[in-house]
Design an enzyme around this catalytic site. Structure first.
Site, PDB file in Angstrom:
ATOM      1  N   CYS A   1     -52.548 -48.078 -30.694  1.00 26.73           N
ATOM      2  CA  CYS A   1     -53.576 -48.985 -30.182  1.00 26.73           C
ATOM      3  C   CYS A   1     -54.910 -48.243 -30.116  1.00 26.73           C
ATOM      4  CB  CYS A   1     -53.238 -49.449 -28.773  1.00 26.73           C
ATOM      5  SG  CYS A   1     -51.619 -50.213 -28.605  1.00 26.73           S
TER       6      CYS A   1
ATOM      7  N   ARG B   1     -36.638 -64.014 -30.987  1.00 28.54           N
ATOM      8  CA  ARG B   1     -36.054 -64.522 -29.753  1.00 28.54           C
ATOM      9  C   ARG B   1     -36.029 -66.046 -29.734  1.00 28.54           C
ATOM     10  NH1 ARG B   1     -39.416 -63.637 -24.416  1.00 28.54           N
ATOM     11  NH2 ARG B   1     -38.821 -61.450 -24.517  1.00 28.54           N
ATOM     12  N   TYR B   2     -37.130 -66.653 -30.214  1.00 27.56           N
ATOM     13  CA  TYR B   2     -37.208 -68.119 -30.271  1.00 27.56           C
ATOM     14  C   TYR B   2     -36.963 -68.545 -31.710  1.00 27.56           C
ATOM     15  CZ  TYR B   2     -39.764 -67.149 -25.948  1.00 27.56           C
ATOM     16  OH  TYR B   2     -40.122 -66.693 -24.716  1.00 27.56           O
TER      17      TYR B   2
HETATM   18  C1  LIG Z   1     -44.288 -64.247 -26.255  1.00 27.22           C
HETATM   19  C2  LIG Z   1     -43.360 -64.217 -27.337  1.00 27.22           C
HETATM   20  C3  LIG Z   1     -43.490 -65.078 -28.456  1.00 27.22           C
HETATM   21  C4  LIG Z   1     -44.638 -66.035 -28.589  1.00 27.22           C
HETATM   22  O1  LIG Z   1     -44.522 -67.050 -27.673  1.00 27.22           O
HETATM   23  P1  LIG Z   1     -45.564 -68.267 -27.684  1.00 27.22           P
HETATM   24  O2  LIG Z   1     -45.174 -69.029 -26.476  1.00 27.22           O
HETATM   25  O3  LIG Z   1     -45.337 -69.018 -28.962  1.00 27.22           O
HETATM   26  O4  LIG Z   1     -46.934 -67.689 -27.612  1.00 27.22           O
HETATM   27  C5  LIG Z   1     -42.552 -65.010 -29.459  1.00 27.22           C
HETATM   28  N1  LIG Z   1     -41.512 -64.143 -29.397  1.00 27.22           N
HETATM   29  C6  LIG Z   1     -41.353 -63.318 -28.342  1.00 27.22           C
HETATM   30  C7  LIG Z   1     -40.207 -62.397 -28.341  1.00 27.22           C
HETATM   31  C8  LIG Z   1     -42.262 -63.324 -27.281  1.00 27.22           C
HETATM   32  O5  LIG Z   1     -42.107 -62.493 -26.254  1.00 27.22           O
HETATM   33  S1  SF4 Z   2     -53.645 -52.695 -26.490  1.00 31.27           S
HETATM   34 FE1  SF4 Z   2     -53.029 -52.223 -24.412  1.00 31.27          FE
HETATM   35  S2  SF4 Z   2     -51.738 -53.956 -23.744  1.00 31.27           S
HETATM   36 FE2  SF4 Z   2     -51.906 -54.051 -25.994  1.00 31.27          FE
HETATM   37  S3  SF4 Z   2     -50.070 -52.966 -26.719  1.00 31.27           S
HETATM   38 FE3  SF4 Z   2     -51.767 -51.470 -26.668  1.00 31.27          FE
HETATM   39  S4  SF4 Z   2     -51.600 -50.491 -24.650  1.00 31.27           S
HETATM   40 FE4  SF4 Z   2     -50.370 -52.360 -24.599  1.00 31.27          FE
END
Ligand SMILES: *Cc1c(COP(=O)(O)O)cnc(C)c1O
Ligand code: SF4
Length: 344
Positions: free
Chosen positions: A104, A91-92
């Protein structure tokens, strides 16, 4: 000689198991079975052993999860919009998220990925090959962020093999977002710590929401990671009934500093389905952050962020301390008094 890991007691993965352990009442069985049919249940042995309301509420299913409002989304932060190859969300420009697994150690009742966690297992070898190809072809990506699910459910051997491949790509760093050091500290084994201690910097963001989660075993796991040179940060989700109080968060953030973990993000809760009972308003979150400013050491202050629904990114939403008044700025101090400031 490395001590073998003790034989773990099983995680609690059904309403019946929770009932046997006295975590839910028999009278609630039917409704909780409905909840469990919608959203997976799993409580790790370490978290089942913690008798604190703010910890229980995160993991024990609740009838209120069946109340879904139309604004709640299946993909609240829009990850799917930015998926270029399976398993990778880019995304970034400079960083991408790798969904190495969907499983998990615990299934959190407020999770924004609650509709996908627990589904298929780990990313297949061939899929990871495509991720590596994408990264090679996209040198703007400087950081790969392992998330999930929880990437630390994977074996040390598998993680080591993935990290070797990423190291060869030539990234600046990799990052793990995980709950394992807190909810299943026994999984932070010597073998795991060894594969994380490498030339490629490995950073770790530990998800923790309540000071009572930091058991002596969790503290020891954090220490092992720390000794391996893994810089530790934390992320916390702001949750009604868990931690949405100044005193609780102050205690958590101070404790993290004592364990050499820098509070990084405080997340405003996402619009995940059936999580209305956890939700706080932005104004409540800002009031908490304003109260922490000035009373808590600066190194323990996280950034309060909102992931804008629809995949528009994360932005700080903390209280504002600055506004314009004609030529001047008006700055508010931590006690709420206003001062004027002029650019020279
Ligand atoms: C949160 C997130 C990140 C990481 O963001 P930081 O601000 O660098 O911690 C990177 N990609 C996506 C898609 C995210 O949702
Ligand atoms: S540990 Fe908890 S918050 Fe993290 S991805 Fe798994 S269910 Fe979601």
């Amino acid at each position: 000689m490395v001590k073998p890991d003790p034989i773990p007691s099983p995680a609690l993965t059904s309403v019946a198991a929770l009932e046997r352990d006295g975590l839910v009442a028999p009278a609630d069985r039917d409704v909780l079975e409905q909840v469990a049919a919608e959203f997976r249940v799993r409580i790790s042995p370490a978290m089942a052993a913690v008798d604190a309301a703010g910890v229980r509420a995160q993991f024990v299913p609740d009838a209120r999860e069946l109340q879904v409002v139309p604004e709640e989304l299946a993909d609240p932060i829009g990850d799917d919009v930015h998926r270029h190859v399976p398993g990778l969300t880019h995304r970034y420009p400079d960083r991408a998220i790798l969904h190495a697994t969907q499983t998990c150690e615990v299934y959190c009742r407020f999770c924004f990925r609650r509709e996908t966690v627990g589904e298929a297992g780990a990313l297949a070898e061939a899929e990871f090959d495509r991720v590596v190809d994408y990264l090679r072809a996209t040198p703007a990506v400087r950081e790969v962020i392992f998330t999930g699910g929880d990437p630390l459910v994977l074996s040390a051997r598998r993680l080591g093999a993935m990290l070797d491949r990423l190291e060869a790509v030539g990234l600046d760093s990799v990052r793990f977002h995980t709950r394992v050091p807190v909810v299943a500290p026994e999984k932070v084994s010597e073998a795991l710590v060894r594969v994380l201690d490498r030339a490629l910097p490995v950073w770790m963001v530990v998800h923790t929401n309540h000071p009572d989660e930091i058991t002596p075993e969790a503290a020891a796991a954090l220490r092992r990671l720390n000794r391996a040179g893994v810089p530790l940060l934390s992320q916390t989700v702001l949750l009604r009934g868990v931690n949405a109080e100044v005193e609780v968060l102050e205690r958590l953030f101070r404790l993290l500093i004592r364990h050499r973990v820098k509070p990084y993000y405080l997340h405003h809760p996402d619009l995940a389905k059936g999580t209305g009972h956890f939700r706080v308003t932005l104004a409540e979150g800002q009031a908490i952050m304003a109260a922490l400013r000035g009373r808590l050491t600066g190194i323990a202050q996280p950034l309060y962020v909102l992931d804008i629904p629809g995949g528009h990114g994360k932005v700080p939403v903390g209280p504002g301390y600055l506004r314009r008044e004609g030529e001047d700025w008006v700055v508010t101090d931590p006690q709420g008094r206003e001062h004027s400031y002029r650019d020279l």
